[in-house]
Design a protein around this motif. Structure first.
Motif, PDB file in Angstrom:
ATOM      1  N   TYR A 119       0.862  -1.191   0.000  1.00 37.01           N
ATOM      2  CA  TYR A 119       0.000   0.000   0.000  1.00 37.01           C
ATOM      3  C   TYR A 119       0.893   1.234   0.000  1.00 37.01           C
ATOM      4  O   TYR A 119       1.867   1.299   0.762  1.00 37.01           O
ATOM      5  N   VAL A 120       0.582   2.186  -0.838  1.00 34.41           N
ATOM      6  CA  VAL A 120       1.339   3.441  -0.871  1.00 34.41           C
ATOM      7  C   VAL A 120       0.515   4.508  -0.173  1.00 34.41           C
ATOM      8  O   VAL A 120      -0.646   4.758  -0.524  1.00 34.41           O
ATOM      9  N   PHE A 153       2.460  -5.818  13.097  1.00 35.47           N
ATOM     10  CA  PHE A 153       3.565  -5.015  12.577  1.00 35.47           C
ATOM     11  C   PHE A 153       3.540  -5.000  11.054  1.00 35.47           C
ATOM     12  O   PHE A 153       3.081  -5.943  10.408  1.00 35.47           O
ATOM     13  N   ILE A 154       4.026  -3.900  10.516  1.00 34.50           N
ATOM     14  CA  ILE A 154       4.024  -3.673   9.078  1.00 34.50           C
ATOM     15  C   ILE A 154       5.429  -3.282   8.628  1.00 34.50           C
ATOM     16  O   ILE A 154       6.204  -2.711   9.397  1.00 34.50           O
ATOM     17  N   LEU A 155       5.748  -3.603   7.393  1.00 27.88           N
ATOM     18  CA  LEU A 155       7.028  -3.215   6.821  1.00 27.88           C
ATOM     19  C   LEU A 155       6.884  -1.835   6.186  1.00 27.88           C
ATOM     20  O   LEU A 155       6.017  -1.630   5.335  1.00 27.88           O
ATOM     21  N   LEU A 156       7.721  -0.899   6.614  1.00 25.38           N
ATOM     22  CA  LEU A 156       7.691   0.463   6.082  1.00 25.38           C
ATOM     23  C   LEU A 156       8.839   0.657   5.098  1.00 25.38           C
ATOM     24  O   LEU A 156       9.977   0.236   5.357  1.00 25.38           O
ATOM     25  N   ASP A 183      18.916   3.454  -5.085  1.00 32.33           N
ATOM     26  CA  ASP A 183      17.522   3.910  -5.123  1.00 32.33           C
ATOM     27  C   ASP A 183      16.605   3.101  -4.216  1.00 32.33           C
ATOM     28  O   ASP A 183      15.444   3.467  -4.034  1.00 32.33           O
ATOM     29  N   ARG A 184      17.112   2.006  -3.677  1.00 28.28           N
ATOM     30  CA  ARG A 184      16.264   1.146  -2.859  1.00 28.28           C
ATOM     31  C   ARG A 184      15.874   1.849  -1.561  1.00 28.28           C
ATOM     32  O   ARG A 184      16.715   2.451  -0.895  1.00 28.28           O
ATOM     33  N   PRO A 185      14.600   1.756  -1.178  1.00 26.05           N
ATOM     34  CA  PRO A 185      14.170   2.389   0.066  1.00 26.05           C
ATOM     35  C   PRO A 185      14.727   1.652   1.276  1.00 26.05           C
ATOM     36  O   PRO A 185      14.931   0.428   1.221  1.00 26.05           O
ATOM     37  N   PRO A 186      15.003   2.360   2.357  1.00 23.23           N
ATOM     38  CA  PRO A 186      15.302   1.663   3.608  1.00 23.23           C
ATOM     39  C   PRO A 186      14.052   0.913   4.052  1.00 23.23           C
ATOM     40  O   PRO A 186      12.928   1.331   3.739  1.00 23.23           O
ATOM     41  N   VAL A 187      14.215  -0.190   4.732  1.00 16.61           N
ATOM     42  CA  VAL A 187      13.064  -0.989   5.158  1.00 16.61           C
ATOM     43  C   VAL A 187      13.221  -1.365   6.627  1.00 16.61           C
ATOM     44  O   VAL A 187      14.328  -1.620   7.106  1.00 16.61           O
ATOM     45  N   ALA A 229       5.766   3.421   1.362  1.00 10.63           N
ATOM     46  CA  ALA A 229       5.018   2.200   1.072  1.00 10.63           C
ATOM     47  C   ALA A 229       4.915   1.361   2.341  1.00 10.63           C
ATOM     48  O   ALA A 229       5.796   1.382   3.203  1.00 10.63           O
ATOM     49  N   VAL A 230       3.825   0.609   2.448  1.00 10.43           N
ATOM     50  CA  VAL A 230       3.538  -0.248   3.600  1.00 10.43           C
ATOM     51  C   VAL A 230       3.227  -1.648   3.082  1.00 10.43           C
ATOM     52  O   VAL A 230       2.468  -1.801   2.113  1.00 10.43           O
TER      53      VAL A 230
END
Length: 369
Positions: A119-120, A153-156, A183-187, A229-230
């Motif tokens: 989900y964005v 819990f969710i991955l951000l 370019d990869r987002p931190p998670v 993103a979630v």
């Protein structure tokens, strides 16, 4: 205690965390992959005795005694992600040899996570809770995000620092693998503190520890309208049905999980919270109840995850065998000592203990879930 042979110190720390997670949450899977295909006896206990770059050694207990089994890796293990790949390979091999064996916890988790969506959303509100804890409200784009409650819990995944907005409306978690490294987002995984599904909102708490980078670094500077993103959600809070009381242990990284769990308990439930923070100014108000007690322990100037105060407080609490459930959300190595106490000294069964390492200390504080 697992021995690690031939690994650099930083890799050993990562492997220790991986083995702790497997032992605590996927013991049935460990026993499944470690059991010889021709074994006629049920494995009552499985322990990872040692790991080397080329093999893993298991200690197996049955009704007739203890034995050892060594399984060679298909490729050399040099980091924790390699171990994960080898575990999946061993699981696939075990399944092919014993197709009628009941589904293991990892197989069940893989089956359910493949159905999870991305989900964005965006930041819609920001609130300072304590000097080192903030709350961000995320809203928009969350229609259909399942509500699991408890320690959900969710991955951000916010945009990578210094990049153009790579988290666009059609972003999906699998896109991560196809992006350039820079370019990869931190998670990082974070607990949903509150969910308002009708409004399409979720509140998330972030510990701000002054280190740049990562999801917590993004949160420290996050502004209204910033996208992310979630993915998820999932949960690890699974008390047995006959649980009569709860011990909930946390540092700041676990405040949201413990607060959410308390809100979900029946009013007549007995629960005792042991929470660590800096001092009184860094406390929060946990949900209260007639049978809920809270003990605060302060670490003062000690670095988070180093004081040992959580363990001391657990040792001082008269926890006995019976039907309690112990849940912990804090630094991984702090919880390791607590695990040894409640499992080994107190003697609680494995299904009554879930101590989740939300982060792991190193030279710099790590990400918390």
């Amino acid at each position: 205690m697992t021995r690690f042979l031939g690994f650099a110190a930083d890799v050993q720390q990562e492997l220790e965390a991986a083995i702790e997670h497997l032992t605590d949450h996927h013991h049935d899977t460990l026993a499944f992959v470690a059991t010889p295909s021709d074994s006629a006896q049920e494995i009552t206990q499985c322990r990872v005795e040692s790991i080397a770059p080329t093999r893993v050694s298991f200690e197996l207990s049955t009704a007739s005694g203890t034995s050892a089994r060594v399984v060679a890796f298909s490729d050399s293990v040099t980091e924790a992600s390699d171990l994960q790949g080898e575990m999946f390979r061993m699981l696939a091999t075990a399944r092919s040899l014993r197709p009628d064996h009941p589904e293991t916890s990892i197989e069940r988790e893989l089956r359910t996570t493949t159905a999870l969506q991305t989900y964005v959303t965006a930041v819609s509100a920001r609130r300072q809770l304590t000097p080192n804890l903030i709350e961000l409200t995320l809203s928009g784009g969350l229609d259909g995000l399942p509500v699991m409650g408890d320690d959900e819990f969710i991955l951000l995944m916010p945009p990578a620092p210094g990049t153009n907005n790579t988290i666009r409306a059609d972003f999906e978690k699998p896109d991560f693998r196809n992006m350039e490294a820079e370019d990869r987002p931190p998670v990082a995984y974070y607990t949903s503190r509150r969910r308002r599904p009708i409004d399409g909102e979720v509140d998330v708490w972030f510990v701000i520890h002054g280190h740049p980078g990562g999801v917590s670094g993004w949160a420290a500077d996050a502004r209204i309208g910033d996208p992310l993103a979630v993915w998820g959600p999932r949960t690890s809070f699974k008390p047995p049905a006959d649980t009569c009381s709860y011990m909930l242990i946390c540092d700041e990284s676990g405040f949201a999980a413990v607060a959410s769990i308390l809100e979900g308990l029946a009013p007549e439930t007995e629960a005792h919270v042991i929470a660590e923070t800096v001092d009184e100014d860094h406390q929060i108000d946990f949900p209260s109840g007639p049978f809920v007690t809270v003990d605060w322990v302060y670490r003062g100037s000690a670095a988070q995850g180093t004081s040992g105060r959580l363990l001391d407080a657990v040792l001082d609490y008269p926890l006995t065998t019976g039907r309690p459930y112990v849940f912990g959300a804090a630094e991984s190595r702090e919880l390791a000592g607590i695990r040894r106490h409640v499992r080994g000294t107190v003697g609680l069964d494995q299904q009554r203990v879930d101590l989740v390492g939300y982060w792991r200390r190193s030279d710099e504080l790590g990400e918390e879930e």
